[in-house]
Write a protein that holds these residues in place. Structure first.
Motif, mmCIF file in Angstrom:
data_model
loop_
_atom_site.group_PDB
_atom_site.id
_atom_site.type_symbol
_atom_site.label_atom_id
_atom_site.label_comp_id
_atom_site.label_asym_id
_atom_site.label_seq_id
_atom_site.Cartn_x
_atom_site.Cartn_y
_atom_site.Cartn_z
ATOM 1 N N ASP A 64 -6.462 4.823 -12.500
ATOM 2 C CA ASP A 64 -7.565 5.421 -13.224
ATOM 3 C C ASP A 64 -8.857 4.898 -12.432
ATOM 4 O O ASP A 64 -9.297 3.690 -12.789
ATOM 5 C CB ASP A 64 -7.742 4.900 -14.651
ATOM 6 N N ILE A 65 -9.222 5.776 -11.463
ATOM 7 C CA ILE A 65 -10.301 5.397 -10.703
ATOM 8 C C ILE A 65 -11.638 5.016 -11.425
ATOM 9 O O ILE A 65 -12.725 4.262 -10.824
ATOM 10 C CB ILE A 65 -10.452 6.341 -9.630
ATOM 11 N N GLY A 66 -11.824 5.367 -12.637
ATOM 12 C CA GLY A 66 -13.052 4.971 -13.295
ATOM 13 C C GLY A 66 -12.921 3.691 -13.919
ATOM 14 O O GLY A 66 -13.850 3.264 -14.483
ATOM 15 N N ASP A 67 -11.824 2.994 -13.808
ATOM 16 C CA ASP A 67 -11.666 1.513 -14.276
ATOM 17 C C ASP A 67 -11.527 0.541 -13.073
ATOM 18 O O ASP A 67 -10.562 0.803 -12.270
ATOM 19 C CB ASP A 67 -10.417 1.616 -15.036
ATOM 20 N N GLU A 68 -12.525 -0.145 -12.814
ATOM 21 C CA GLU A 68 -12.501 -1.167 -11.515
ATOM 22 C C GLU A 68 -11.430 -1.871 -11.638
ATOM 23 O O GLU A 68 -10.477 -1.885 -10.435
ATOM 24 C CB GLU A 68 -13.503 -1.888 -11.686
ATOM 25 N N GLY A 69 -10.642 -2.536 -12.515
ATOM 26 C CA GLY A 69 -9.419 -3.164 -12.617
ATOM 27 C C GLY A 69 -8.371 -2.312 -12.269
ATOM 28 O O GLY A 69 -7.497 -2.913 -11.580
ATOM 29 N N SER A 70 -8.284 -1.293 -12.711
ATOM 30 C CA SER A 70 -6.992 -0.316 -12.365
ATOM 31 C C SER A 70 -7.066 -0.085 -10.815
ATOM 32 O O SER A 70 -5.970 -0.183 -10.401
ATOM 33 C CB SER A 70 -7.081 0.962 -13.025
ATOM 34 N N PHE A 71 -8.458 0.219 -10.287
ATOM 35 C CA PHE A 71 -8.231 0.744 -8.847
ATOM 36 C C PHE A 71 -7.786 -0.500 -8.157
ATOM 37 O O PHE A 71 -7.102 -0.641 -7.190
ATOM 38 C CB PHE A 71 -9.497 1.046 -8.509
ATOM 39 N N ALA A 72 -8.339 -1.881 -8.571
ATOM 40 C CA ALA A 72 -8.172 -3.127 -7.853
ATOM 41 C C ALA A 72 -6.556 -3.475 -7.661
ATOM 42 O O ALA A 72 -6.069 -4.002 -6.810
ATOM 43 C CB ALA A 72 -8.982 -4.352 -8.294
ATOM 44 N N LYS A 73 -5.758 -3.123 -9.084
ATOM 45 C CA LYS A 73 -4.840 -3.373 -9.135
ATOM 46 C C LYS A 73 -3.883 -2.663 -8.206
ATOM 47 O O LYS A 73 -2.775 -3.169 -7.682
ATOM 48 C CB LYS A 73 -4.412 -3.338 -10.431
ATOM 49 N N LEU A 74 -4.162 -1.370 -8.116
ATOM 50 C CA LEU A 74 -3.481 -0.252 -7.239
ATOM 51 C C LEU A 74 -3.442 -0.804 -5.813
ATOM 52 O O LEU A 74 -2.373 -0.975 -5.165
ATOM 53 C CB LEU A 74 -3.911 0.867 -7.467
ATOM 54 N N LEU A 75 -4.653 -1.386 -5.425
ATOM 55 C CA LEU A 75 -4.773 -1.709 -3.945
ATOM 56 C C LEU A 75 -4.189 -3.027 -3.614
ATOM 57 O O LEU A 75 -3.413 -3.057 -2.696
ATOM 58 C CB LEU A 75 -6.290 -1.708 -3.551
ATOM 59 N N ASN A 76 -4.421 -4.027 -4.586
ATOM 60 C CA ASN A 76 -3.817 -5.317 -4.556
ATOM 61 C C ASN A 76 -2.240 -5.352 -4.273
ATOM 62 O O ASN A 76 -1.547 -5.946 -3.591
ATOM 63 C CB ASN A 76 -4.269 -6.283 -5.406
ATOM 64 N N LYS A 77 -1.815 -4.449 -5.228
ATOM 65 C CA LYS A 77 -0.238 -4.333 -5.196
ATOM 66 C C LYS A 77 0.264 -3.528 -3.960
ATOM 67 O O LYS A 77 1.276 -4.075 -3.611
ATOM 68 C CB LYS A 77 0.222 -3.523 -6.694
ATOM 69 N N ALA A 78 -0.479 -2.672 -3.768
ATOM 70 C CA ALA A 78 -0.237 -2.039 -2.201
ATOM 71 C C ALA A 78 0.011 -3.114 -1.036
ATOM 72 O O ALA A 78 0.902 -3.046 -0.403
ATOM 73 C CB ALA A 78 -0.887 -0.879 -1.844
ATOM 74 N N ALA A 79 -1.288 -3.807 -0.856
ATOM 75 C CA ALA A 79 -1.158 -4.717 -0.070
ATOM 76 C C ALA A 79 -0.180 -5.867 -0.207
ATOM 77 O O ALA A 79 0.571 -6.147 0.832
ATOM 78 C CB ALA A 79 -2.555 -5.601 -0.133
ATOM 79 N N ARG A 80 0.258 -6.326 -1.476
ATOM 80 C CA ARG A 80 1.012 -7.251 -1.611
ATOM 81 C C ARG A 80 2.619 -6.843 -1.325
ATOM 82 O O ARG A 80 3.576 -7.442 -0.702
ATOM 83 C CB ARG A 80 1.159 -7.880 -3.007
ATOM 84 N N ASP A 81 2.775 -5.563 -1.746
ATOM 85 C CA ASP A 81 4.133 -4.949 -1.729
ATOM 86 C C ASP A 81 4.501 -4.418 -0.347
ATOM 87 O O ASP A 81 5.786 -4.693 0.130
ATOM 88 C CB ASP A 81 4.469 -3.959 -2.669
ATOM 89 N N LEU A 82 3.585 -3.951 0.360
ATOM 90 C CA LEU A 82 3.727 -3.159 1.696
ATOM 91 C C LEU A 82 3.245 -4.046 2.872
ATOM 92 O O LEU A 82 3.345 -3.730 3.907
ATOM 93 C CB LEU A 82 3.275 -1.782 1.570
ATOM 94 N N GLY A 83 2.611 -4.889 2.494
ATOM 95 C CA GLY A 83 2.012 -5.868 3.804
ATOM 96 C C GLY A 83 0.473 -5.536 4.173
ATOM 97 O O GLY A 83 -0.083 -6.380 4.623
ATOM 98 N N GLY A 84 -0.227 -4.602 3.414
ATOM 99 C CA GLY A 84 -1.572 -4.375 3.677
ATOM 100 C C GLY A 84 -1.983 -2.893 3.239
ATOM 101 O O GLY A 84 -0.975 -2.198 2.657
ATOM 102 N N VAL A 85 -3.315 -2.673 3.483
ATOM 103 C CA VAL A 85 -3.886 -1.410 3.217
ATOM 104 C C VAL A 85 -4.517 -1.024 4.443
ATOM 105 O O VAL A 85 -5.520 -1.625 4.806
ATOM 106 C CB VAL A 85 -4.467 -1.329 2.113
ATOM 107 N N ASP A 86 -4.293 0.128 5.048
ATOM 108 C CA ASP A 86 -4.966 0.559 6.340
ATOM 109 C C ASP A 86 -5.900 1.697 5.987
ATOM 110 O O ASP A 86 -6.883 2.078 6.631
ATOM 111 C CB ASP A 86 -3.951 1.104 7.368
ATOM 112 N N HIS A 87 -5.672 2.763 5.040
ATOM 113 C CA HIS A 87 -6.196 3.687 4.863
ATOM 114 C C HIS A 87 -6.454 3.719 3.162
ATOM 115 O O HIS A 87 -5.554 3.695 2.522
ATOM 116 C CB HIS A 87 -5.461 5.149 5.182
ATOM 117 N N LEU A 88 -7.539 4.466 2.772
ATOM 118 C CA LEU A 88 -7.874 4.953 1.535
ATOM 119 C C LEU A 88 -8.342 6.189 1.426
ATOM 120 O O LEU A 88 -9.561 6.548 2.080
ATOM 121 C CB LEU A 88 -8.712 3.831 0.786
#
Length: 259
Positions: A64-88
């Motif tokens: 839910d991009i209107g929820d800061e915690g939800s967006f942070a959780k998505l990005l941090n999980k991607a970084a943790r599970d996949l090794g990082g985030v290159d693009h948004l």
């Protein structure tokens, strides 16, 4: 395009038939690992499954991009599970009858405050949340690329959609700010500004007569397709777009022809 293979690309707003899904599919076809995220997790999973069925790499996420915690959780999980985030890719929007529907039938003198506020919360503040939490992850990788979704409506002075146009104009300033503060660290930020794109959601609501009227106003033999915007986003994420920063790229069939 060069430089997309094995990059980790987060698409925030990846519902089937729309710009986000088309972009997720295009990035995966170029070799990226895609996080297809949407408020509707089942919709995101459908896009991720389509990518995997075609031989690409993708996972689904809920945001839910209107929820800061939800967006942070998505990005941090991607970084943790996949090794990082290159693009948004920030592309999510509230297309509900209570938000864009109300905004599309009022001007600023009659627009209910709730519709105005919801539009700003999602389309502008939501994008800020994504940028705020993606930047540290991209800096840790030594670089990255963010693309925000604007709209040709910003330059058209429409008699309706005041909230939508104002929010999208704000996205332009947010894009340039991000490019300024992060560009020297290798993180680029640009925006795409689509015109009329025949997404699944628009096809459900835009009568053929209105499609014909809008087509008559542009310098193109057709209206847009989600894949047109996806191609522009892929370029901006790629090494081929490596010296493009802080720009708004119109993808509108010649509707605005900005100098």
């Amino acid at each position: 395009m060069r430089g997309l293979d094995h990059k980790i690309s987060v698409v925030a707003g990846a519902a089937p038939g729309n710009i986000g899904a088309a972009t997720a599919l295009r990035l995966a076809s170029e070799g990226a690992t895609v996080v297809a995220a949407d408020l509707d997790l089942a919709a995101a999973e459908a896009v991720a499954e389509e990518i995997r069925a075609a031989g690409g790499r993708a996972v689904a996420g809920q945001v839910d991009i209107g929820d800061e915690g939800s967006f942070a959780k998505l990005l941090n999980k991607a970084a943790r599970d996949l090794g990082g985030v290159d693009h948004l890719f920030n592309v999510a929007a509230d297309l509900s009858a209570d938000t864009i529907g109300v905004d599309s039938t009022n001007d600023i003198t009659t627009l209910p405050l709730a519709a105005w506020q919801r539009t700003i919360d999602v389309t502008l503040t939501g994008y800020m949340y994504g940028i705020r939490h993606a930047l540290p992850l991209m800096r840790a990788r030594g670089g990255g690329s963010i693309v925000n979704t604007m709209s040709a409506a910003v330059w058209m002075a429409e008699p309706i959609r005041a909230a939508y146009s104002a929010a999208k104009a704000g996205v332009a300033a947010l894009t340039r700010h991000t490019a300024r503060i992060a560009g020297r660290e290798g993180v680029r930020c640009n925006a795409v500004a689509p015109g009329t794109v025949l997404t699944a959601s628009l096809l459900r609501t835009l009568p053929e007569a209105e499609q014909a009227r809008q087509l008559a106003e542009i310098a193109s033999p057709r209206l847009g397709r989600p894949e047109d915007v996806a191609a522009a986003v892929a370029f901006l994420f790629s090494d081929d777009g490596g010296w493009v920063n802080g720009q708004v790229i119109s993808v509108d069939g010649g509707l605005t022809m900005r100098g």
